[in-house]
Each structure stands twice: as structure tokens, then as C-alpha cells.
Scaffold this active site. Sequence first.
Site, PDB file in Angstrom:
ATOM      1  N   ASP A  13      -5.502   4.591  -1.450  1.00 12.21           N
ATOM      2  CA  ASP A  13      -6.684   3.770  -1.608  1.00 12.21           C
ATOM      3  C   ASP A  13      -8.097   3.911  -1.762  1.00 12.21           C
ATOM      4  O   ASP A  13      -8.995   3.192  -1.354  1.00 12.21           O
ATOM      5  CB  ASP A  13      -5.998   2.417  -0.595  1.00 12.21           C
ATOM      6  N   LYS A  16      -8.329   5.401  -6.825  1.00 15.06           N
ATOM      7  CA  LYS A  16      -8.125   6.760  -7.860  1.00 15.06           C
ATOM      8  C   LYS A  16      -7.724   5.957  -9.570  1.00 15.06           C
ATOM      9  O   LYS A  16      -8.318   7.178  -9.908  1.00 15.06           O
ATOM     10  CB  LYS A  16      -6.237   6.992  -7.600  1.00 15.06           C
ATOM     11  N   ASN A  38       4.919   1.268  -4.200  1.00 14.55           N
ATOM     12  CA  ASN A  38       4.670   0.797  -3.039  1.00 14.55           C
ATOM     13  C   ASN A  38       2.907   1.037  -3.099  1.00 14.55           C
ATOM     14  O   ASN A  38       2.067   1.044  -2.532  1.00 14.55           O
ATOM     15  CB  ASN A  38       4.462   1.971  -1.840  1.00 14.55           C
ATOM     16  N   GLY A  40      -0.774   0.432  -5.368  1.00 19.29           N
ATOM     17  CA  GLY A  40      -1.572  -0.489  -5.890  1.00 19.29           C
ATOM     18  C   GLY A  40      -2.434  -0.214  -6.385  1.00 19.29           C
ATOM     19  O   GLY A  40      -3.655   0.649  -5.278  1.00 19.29           O
ATOM     20  N   HIS A  41      -2.684   0.517  -7.840  1.00 19.14           N
ATOM     21  CA  HIS A  41      -3.478   1.257  -8.595  1.00 19.14           C
ATOM     22  C   HIS A  41      -4.510  -0.629  -9.183  1.00 19.14           C
ATOM     23  O   HIS A  41      -3.821  -0.688 -10.371  1.00 19.14           O
ATOM     24  CB  HIS A  41      -3.459   1.886  -9.310  1.00 19.14           C
ATOM     25  N   GLN A 224      -1.001   7.138  -3.314  1.00 16.23           N
ATOM     26  CA  GLN A 224      -1.133   7.394  -2.282  1.00 16.23           C
ATOM     27  C   GLN A 224      -2.523   8.179  -2.678  1.00 16.23           C
ATOM     28  O   GLN A 224      -3.416   8.654  -2.737  1.00 16.23           O
ATOM     29  CB  GLN A 224       0.166   7.877  -0.967  1.00 16.23           C
TER      30      GLN A 224
HETATM   31  P1  IMP Z   1       6.801   3.629   2.310  1.00 14.40           P
HETATM   32  O1  IMP Z   1       5.564   5.115   1.305  1.00 14.40           O
HETATM   33  O2  IMP Z   1       6.167   2.106   2.220  1.00 14.40           O
HETATM   34  O3  IMP Z   1       7.740   4.488   2.807  1.00 14.40           O
HETATM   35  O4  IMP Z   1       4.763   3.731   3.244  1.00 14.40           O
HETATM   36  C1  IMP Z   1       4.384   4.230   4.175  1.00 14.40           C
HETATM   37  C2  IMP Z   1       3.035   4.625   5.084  1.00 14.40           C
HETATM   38  O5  IMP Z   1       2.491   4.899   3.467  1.00 14.40           O
HETATM   39  C3  IMP Z   1       2.488   3.609   4.986  1.00 14.40           C
HETATM   40  O6  IMP Z   1       1.551   3.977   6.477  1.00 14.40           O
HETATM   41  C4  IMP Z   1       2.581   2.992   3.986  1.00 14.40           C
HETATM   42  O7  IMP Z   1       1.232   2.527   4.172  1.00 14.40           O
HETATM   43  C5  IMP Z   1       1.247   4.256   3.251  1.00 14.40           C
HETATM   44  N1  IMP Z   1       1.351   3.967   1.421  1.00 14.40           N
HETATM   45  C6  IMP Z   1       1.879   3.900   0.986  1.00 14.40           C
HETATM   46  N2  IMP Z   1       1.898   3.936  -0.701  1.00 14.40           N
HETATM   47  C7  IMP Z   1       0.565   3.383  -0.143  1.00 14.40           C
HETATM   48  C8  IMP Z   1      -0.739   3.531  -0.447  1.00 14.40           C
HETATM   49  O8  IMP Z   1      -0.515   3.296  -2.325  1.00 14.40           O
HETATM   50  N3  IMP Z   1      -2.250   3.384  -0.059  1.00 14.40           N
HETATM   51  C9  IMP Z   1      -2.556   3.218   1.420  1.00 14.40           C
HETATM   52  N4  IMP Z   1      -1.066   3.654   1.794  1.00 14.40           N
HETATM   53  C10 IMP Z   1       0.271   3.533   1.276  1.00 14.40           C
END
Ligand code: IMP
Length: 424
Positions: A13, A16, A38, A40-41, A224
Site C-alpha cells: 500500500d 506503487k 489480494n 489493490g492498485h 504488496q
Molecule cells: P494474503 O496475501 O491475502 O494471503 O494476506 C497475507 C498478508 O498480506 C495479510 O497481512 C494481508 O493484509 C497482506 N496483504 C496482502 N496483499 C496486500 C496488499 O496488496 N497490500 C497490503 N497488504 C497486503
Amino acid sequence: MSVKVVVGSQWGDEAKAKIVDYLAVDADYVVRFQGGANAGHTVIVNGNEFIFHLIPAGIMYPNKICIIGNGVVLDPSALLNEIEELKNRGIDVDGRLFISQKTHLVMPYHKLLDQAGEKHKGKNSIGTTGRGIGPAYRDKAARVGIRIVDLLNRDVFVSKLEQNILESNEILTKIYGYEPLEVNKVVDAYLEFDRKIDPYVKDISIMLNDAVREGKNILFEGAQGALLDIDHGTYPFVTSSNTIAGAACIGTGIGPTHIDEVIGVMKAYTTRVGNGPFPTEFDDEMAKIIRDMGGEYGATTGRPRRCGWFDGVIGNYSALINGLSSLAITKLDVLDTLPEIKLCTGYRYKNKVLHTFPVDSEVLENVETIYESHPGWQEKTTHIRKYKDLPVNARSYLERISELVKTPMKYVSVGSDREQTISV
Ligand code: IMP
């Protein structure tokens, strides 16, 4: 020709996509190489907001080729929704969106297993996005994942899927008390998906290597952040992919010798969503102030983000493991009103000062932070477009970050719009 990688250098977050969007103007190809829906850009152009989960942010420009690499785990329903939404807003992806044949698919059982597993873990949960990312990468590593190429052979696809659903149903019904999934429904949905994505599927490794040879400009868009990297992050509170710059090679099939530049995106403060250690985290009152000013709510899940001061130990670590060539420091404007800003320069643990990132999450959970205090600038920066026009206190704060992270600063962002970017 240039090959650049843009990576998140905190816990995701970092804005990027805004930097990718800014740099994409010079790119021929924009490429996602890891993670999945996962992410969100968010990109804002002339006040219009677009949120991408799978499609590279470069799609905003009409003539860029956008690629989803093999390192991504692809949720077909999320992709099709995204394509549809873009089409409805006048952006056509046909002929310029390509997906690797080797990309693994996120299946309905991955999402159910992710969500049920998190519930089951209770207070020990990771706080995942529930998008099936962990189980999809687990199947990939266990060599039972289903790749896009498997959709080409209906018999192979159905037999793999039957076996996977059989095993997943055992866990879903017996451990988590869920209803079993029906094989036929999943098969039908994925064959329909296959029909729809067929035109986008390509050998993108060949495509990108040809592009390198032809001297094209390629921009890799990380998802991420470094501290969520499965190997180098705050394990086990991480995502399930490698998020650092090296993953651009693995997640697409181009060699490391082709990469010219790695740009690390860092917020002027720190945020994190989900559980896990966060040494510079604010108390509730301060977190609320920054969360409201910075709009710190997850672009994928809407969850409020945890907020804290900039952490130089993490910044420095991130620069090392990514091999950062430069920094893009974002959301400076969020700090505009503060009278005092703190910067973490080190940690203290059991009476010892640590300047390097501790590997053990237990240690990180219990460190005391060492701060230096910086006077705020208390003026608006959102309208500023030249570095020299930033208030002197803002410049000295930014320069101290760059010094702590031992990496030159190249871009500063003072707002979410494409225009609100300063080239240093
Ligand atoms: P997962 O990727 O859904 O398995 O989540 C694993 C961890 O990564 C959790 O703490 C999520 O909140 C975090 N996470 C996954 N994708 C993002 C993202 O795009 N931004 C921030 N945190 C993320």
C-alpha cells in the site's frame, strides 16, 4: 531501452500503482509478476479513480502492452470483472493484455480454504485478504496446482480438478464444517472462463525476451511490499509470494542481467494491514488522525490500515534485499499539518541497540524504537511540482529518509493524482 522494476518497500500500500502510472508513460510493456487479486492498485487520473487487482496499471495508457506473468496466481472471476469494468469505462484491453500459460489459477476451494483457515486460527490468524492466495501458492509448491495451460486439455484439467476438489472437500467438510464443492459446477465455470481468456494467453517469457532484444522499455509492477515477502518479510505474517525485485525475473522468465533499475516505493510514514509486528505503530488517537488524512483503508478489503512513523531500519533492510537504485517517497502531503514528525533510526532490544532488521518476529514484536524528532512544515504541499519549492523542513525530512535508507530519492508524491508527482 530500459528495464525497471517498481517494488513496495514497506508492508504494501505504498502507492506503487501511482508511481507505475507515472513511469508508464515511457514504457512499452507493463508487467505484473507476483501476487494476485489480494493487491489493490489505485490510479487517479483527472480525479477519476481506477482500482486494479490483477491487470497492470499501465492499461490506463491506450497503447501499452500489459502482461500478467507466471508468478501471479490468477482468479478468473476477479480478472473478468476487472476487464468488464474497464470496458464499461472506455478502456479496451483486447490485443494488449497477455497472460502467461504457466500462470496458476486460483480456484473456488482456495478462497474457501483461505477464509475458513483464517477463522479457524482465531487470534493467531494472519489477517489475509481471503482471496485464496496462500492456498493457491501452497498447491503450486505441492505440485498439484492447475495452470492456464491445463485448461487446453479438458481431460487432464477435469482429472486434476476432481482430485483437488476431493481433497479440499475433505478439509472443508470435516475440519471446517463447510458444504462440499460440486466438481461439475467448478468445471463448467472454468471452461467458460477458458473460452473468455483464450485470446489473452501467450508465452510471455518469449514475448518479454524478444522485447528486451528489440530494445523496448519494460516496467515491472510489484505488488504488496518487501516486509510481506514470504522469505524476507515478517514471517509468518506475510503473503505467500516473493514480493522483492528478484521475483520479477522468476515471475516472468527474464534473466537478472536485463534489469537496469529498481525503484523502491516508500510512504513518508508506514502502514500495515493484517496482523504481525509493527514497531513504529501509532497509538489509537494518532492512528486515526493519519488514517483519516491519508485515506488509509485497504483498496481490496476496505479494512482500516494500521499506521505508524517512518521506520529507517525497515527502509534500509528493504533497500538491501531489493537492491534499490532509487526511492519514490509517497504521501508526503499527509504529514503537512503535523507540528512534529518522528523517524525511527534503530531499535533497542534487551539493552542492545539494533540497526539491522531482526529476523525473529518475536524480537521485532518486542523491540523499543529509537526516534529522532523533525519539525513539521505545516504548509500545504499538494500543489508543489518542483523539489526546490517544497518547504525546507519537508526537504530535510525527505533527505534524512534517503540518508537513512542509503538510497537516492528520485520521486516525491504529494497527492494521489498523476500530476501530483515531483521528479527530484
Ligand atoms: P494474503 O496475501 O491475502 O494471503 O494476506 C497475507 C498478508 O498480506 C495479510 O497481512 C494481508 O493484509 C497482506 N496483504 C496482502 N496483499 C496486500 C496488499 O496488496 N497490500 C497490503 N497488504 C497486503
